[in-house]
Design an enzyme around this catalytic site. Structure first.
Site, PDB file in Angstrom:
ATOM      1  N   HIS A 191       0.813  -1.214   0.000  1.00  0.00           N
ATOM      2  CA  HIS A 191       0.000   0.000   0.000  1.00  0.00           C
ATOM      3  C   HIS A 191       0.853   1.274   0.000  1.00  0.00           C
ATOM      4  CE1 HIS A 191       0.564   0.087   4.493  1.00  0.00           C
ATOM      5  NE2 HIS A 191       0.431   1.397   4.296  1.00  0.00           N
ATOM      6  N   ASP A 197      -0.457  -7.652   1.463  1.00  0.00           N
ATOM      7  CA  ASP A 197       0.106  -6.300   1.436  1.00  0.00           C
ATOM      8  C   ASP A 197       1.638  -6.311   1.486  1.00  0.00           C
ATOM      9  OD1 ASP A 197      -0.198  -3.452   1.319  1.00  0.00           O
ATOM     10  OD2 ASP A 197       0.272  -3.350   3.454  1.00  0.00           O
ATOM     11  N   SER A 249       4.489   1.939   8.331  1.00  0.00           N
ATOM     12  CA  SER A 249       4.003   0.986   7.327  1.00  0.00           C
ATOM     13  C   SER A 249       5.160   0.312   6.599  1.00  0.00           C
ATOM     14  CB  SER A 249       3.133   1.710   6.299  1.00  0.00           C
ATOM     15  OG  SER A 249       1.858   1.955   6.797  1.00  0.00           O
TER      16      SER A 249
END
Length: 831
Positions: free
Chosen positions: A254, A309, A380
């Site tokens: 992402h 992801d 992230s």
């Protein structure tokens, strides 16, 4: 559920960040004292961040789960052939600079859509004040893709600088194009005091704290990175079954890396605080002192997947071995992992470590609840480790903050394995797990081992035990174990490595040699002046050439030996033009060849700038130290202002006379002593005009010897007492007739030698007669218009008075005799 991007709360006010030793590097050429002042370099001004609007947009982006943003991107097109400022800094070396200003920005970074430096070129970027200096980039770092992205440089105004040999300037102009300017407004050391680079929430734990003690093989593998200069996440260097240090880098899908932007990835290594800040304290959530000069630019997108992801890229370049970046191991087990840690860069801050309380399965994800520390926006893509120090997932999102005990979500490594396998298991051995490769602790390739024709990454002792051949400081990609070559020391410039002769791109020192005792260290060199020629020699070579050695590390920048083309001379303007006693006034010129110009009069560490008088200078109360401070409109009110002592370039006063305007500027000079009538003697500062200002162009003038010359006015000086001497000495810089920059040192001692100006036209009588502006029918050295008809008007002032008697007495026995004295006495009072 929120994707772990970066903080949403930001102030519209940016403040300076704390300096760190990691930003201290060798000073770029443009920060030296022998170049054009930075204010003379072309400036590109960007709009600057709109903090209020950006905060509103970022709140929406975070709510929509979009990648984090730390800067505002702008597409541009600037090249050294159409923009910026070129100058000659050494005899055969040029410098190009371009300033970029983003009012209110806290950092800037840049993308070059075309980037191919020639062999002699060096590019760096630094803040205007020299606070943050990027390490130089050379041709060795030219990307194969032709696209290059830089690290962030802190400050609202920065300078892009390229130095190159004169003959390779056209290659720079043809092969460098700046295509992106990114105005930083948060993260990476920017933002307000609550959310600057150290802000990760106070409960988060620096990796140098005790919690990280057992994880120092994995900590160096984790890095924070940017995409296109304005998006950011965390990722990790990951090991493969060949253990050959291939720079594979794992992160989250992402975050947005793809084939269209993989070259823009810039990864920052070892960005961590140098000491442990107590978790939970205000200090822990405040500014850190992390490094920004250890970074890798560019990558190749390999594979990604939405289900868990994940995204895997291969960096274009191996991180510098001095940074000791490691390669984390992994486990593809589907069993719930034993509690380990998460290592991450919250909010692009210094690296943090968080301990896992417990983990549970949630489809293609692991749910994680934390003990010490949490994650934050910007974490992230960071790795989750099991108790065996192996990656089991990468951060997708979550809800954990310091004020709650909620969970985070990591994509399972086991789910991602189908896409990762071809890269991380090239041998097809299909292991369940692989340990971390640390090439710097003996567990990895402090060298590699050839045994039975195969290369292994094992410890040296193990290699010796099985009878293998050990190759120190190499990896398996550098050794042909089927037919191994001998190794030895290899010098590339001043860097020594141990490699084979075939792989040595510099000077091979011989088989079985090594890098002990720094065999590649050069004999120190410096600038050597042989007459006015400057060459770089060792001290011994300079002495053999009969030159003067200026010291180790000194350079030929600024023509320290002079060019021999510049001289200081002057023109007489009159005596006793001001009240307060005897005085004389001169205009001082820098004499140049025709068609040349003067841009700056300076002093630096090698050359004092001196304007001195053996008595004192006249300074008018209505004037100032430069021609900009002398307003001719005040001459009727204060006639002596015309003879005020001042420095200049070309223009006599604030009107610009004899030019349409006066654009003189100055920087770094303390004028207080000069304005008090004393000397100006400093080793810093300059008065200057821009190369486009007409006033710097050389003009014809008549000097004190009544000779017509070419040059530029640099001062008008009035010194008290006819016996006074004036010393004028400085470093001059300008451009020659073909617009090449030059520098030279010149000096002169100015004296009054009895010149007269009887017609008060501010030109010595002798020069009026010599140049035909006055007649001298009787040949007595006095212009005819000054003659009075009195036989003994010796000084030509229109009468016979005591001055004439003194002239006769001074010349008695040579020019005059007793009859002249008696005649003058008899004619006394004649007018």
């Amino acid at each position: 559920m929120r994707l772990r991007s970066i903080a949403t709360s930001w102030s519209a006010t940016a403040i300076a960040v704390c300096a760190s030793s990691s930003m201290v590097t060798a000073s770029p050429a443009g920060l030296g004292q022998t170049t054009l002042p930075q204010d003379a370099v072309q400036l590109i001004e960007m709009p600057g961040p709109d903090y209020m609007r950006l905060a509103q947009e970022d709140a929406i982006r975070d709510a929509e789960g979009l990648p984090a943003r730390i800067a505002v991107p702008h597409e541009v097109s600037y090249t050294p052939s159409t923009s910026g400022t070129w100058e000659l800094i050494e005899e055969d070396r040029m410098m190009w600079r371009l300033r970029v200003l983003s009012p209110g920005a806290v950092h800037l970074n840049f993308g070059f859509g075309q980037f191919e430096l020639p062999s002699s070129a060096e590019l760096t970027i630094y803040s205007y004040d020299g606070y943050d200096v990027m390490l130089p980039i050379t041709a060795a770092q030219n990307p194969a893709s032709g696209e290059h992205w830089t690290r962030v440089v802190h400050g609202e105004e920065v300078v892009i600088e390229i130095t190159v040999d004169l003959d390779e300037r056209p290659f720079v102009e043809d092969a460098i194009e700046l295509t992106a300017i990114n105005e930083g407004y948060r993260g990476m050391g920017g933002g307000d005091g609550a959310t600057t680079r150290g802000s990760s929430e106070a409960c988060n734990v620096d990796v140098v704290c005790p919690l990280g003690d057992d994880w120092w093989s994995e900590i160096p593998s984790v890095g924070v990175y940017t995409i296109n200069g304005f998006l950011t996440c965390t990722g990790v260097m990951i090991n493969n079954t060949n253990q050959d240090e291939t720079p594979y880098f794992l992160t989250a899908n992402h975050c947005g890396i793809g084939n269209n932007n993989d070259q823009s990835v810039v990864v920052y290594w070892n960005h961590q605080n140098s000491y442990c800040r107590t978790p939970g304290s205000g200090d822990s959530g405040g500014n850190g002192n992390g490094n920004y000069n250890q970074y890798t630019s560019g990558s190749q997108y390999l594979v990604s997947g939405n289900n868990s992801d994940y995204c895997l890229i291969r960096l274009n370049n191996d991180p510098n071995s001095a940074w000791e970046v490691t390669f984390s191991g992994w486990s593809r087990s589907t069993s719930t992992p034993s509690p380990g840690v998460g290592i991450h860069h919250p909010n692009t801050a210094e690296k943090r470590i968080s301990s896992v309380d417990y983990t549970y399965s949630n489809g293609p994800y692991w749910g994680v609840n934390w003990g010490e520390g949490r994650t934050y926006y910007g974490s992230s893509g960071s790795p989750l480790y099991n108790a065996n120090h192996q990656i089991v997932g990468q951060l997708y999102g979550g809800s954990s903050f310091c004020d709650n005990d909620l969970d985070d979500v990591y994509g399972k490594f086991s789910t991602s394995w189908s896409g990762l396998q071809q890269y991380l298991d090239p041998a097809g051995s299909n292991p369940q797990s692989l340990d971390t490769l640390n090439p710097y602790d003996g567990s990895g390739n402090g060298g590699v081992c050839c045994w039975n024709g195969i290369c292994y990454t094992i410890q040296e002792t193990t290699c010796s035990n099985v009878g293998g051949t050990w190759y120190a400081d190499l990896n398996c990609g550098e050794v042909n174990c089927a037919d191994p070559d001998p190794t030895g020391g290899c010098c590339v410039d001043t860097t020594c490595t141990v490699t084979t002769e075939a792989n040595c791109t510099g000077t091979y020192l011989g088989d079985d040699t090594d890098c002990a005792d720094d065999p590649c260290a050069p004999v120190p060199t410096g600038a050597c002046c042989v007459s006015v020629t400057c060459v770089i020699y060792t001290a011994d070579d300079c002495a053999a050439a009969g030159g003067s050695y200026l010291g180790d590390g000194s350079s030929c920048a600024g023509s320290p030996c002079g060019t021999g083309d510049i001289a200081v001379t002057w023109a007489f303007r009159g005596t006793d033009l001001v009240s307060g006693g005897a005085s004389y006034t001169v205009d001082v010129y820098a004499e140049t060849p025709a068609g040349w110009r003067i841009d700056a009069v300076a002093g630096n560490a090698n050359q004092q700038k001196t304007v001195a008088s053996t008595t004192s200078f006249y300074q008018d109360g209505y004037g100032g130290p430069t021609s900009q401070d002398v307003n001719p409109d005040f001459y009727p009110l204060a006639p002596e202002l015309e003879w005020d002592s001042r420095v200049t370039i070309g223009a006599l006063d604030s009107s610009g006379n004899p030019f349409p305007e006066n654009a003189l500027n100055n920087i770094g000079i303390d004028w207080s002593n000069f304005e008090a009538g004393g000397d100006l003697s400093v080793g810093d500062g300059t008065w200057f005009c821009l190369p486009i200002d007409e006033q710097g162009e050389s003009q014809s003038f008549i000097d004190h010897d009544c000779t017509e010359r070419n040059g530029v006015l640099v001062a008008r000086l009035t010194t008290m007492e006819h016996s006074s001497e004036i010393l004028f000495e400085a470093l001059f810089q300008g451009r020659d007739a073909i617009d090449a920059t030059w520098q030279d040192v010149a000096a002169a001692t100015i004296t009054y030698n009895g010149e007269q100006d009887c017609n008060e036209n501010n030109v010595a009588d002798a020069c009026d007669i010599a140049n035909g502006t006055s007649d001298d029918a009787n040949g007595n050295g006095v212009p005819d218009e000054c003659e009075s008809g009195c036989t003994y008007d010796i000084d030509g002032d229109g009468d016979v008075d005591v001055d004439d008697l003194l002239e006769i007495i001074n010349g008695f026995g040579s020019t005059y005799d007793v009859d002249d004295l008696l005649g003058a006495i008899a004619e006394y009072g004649c007018s």
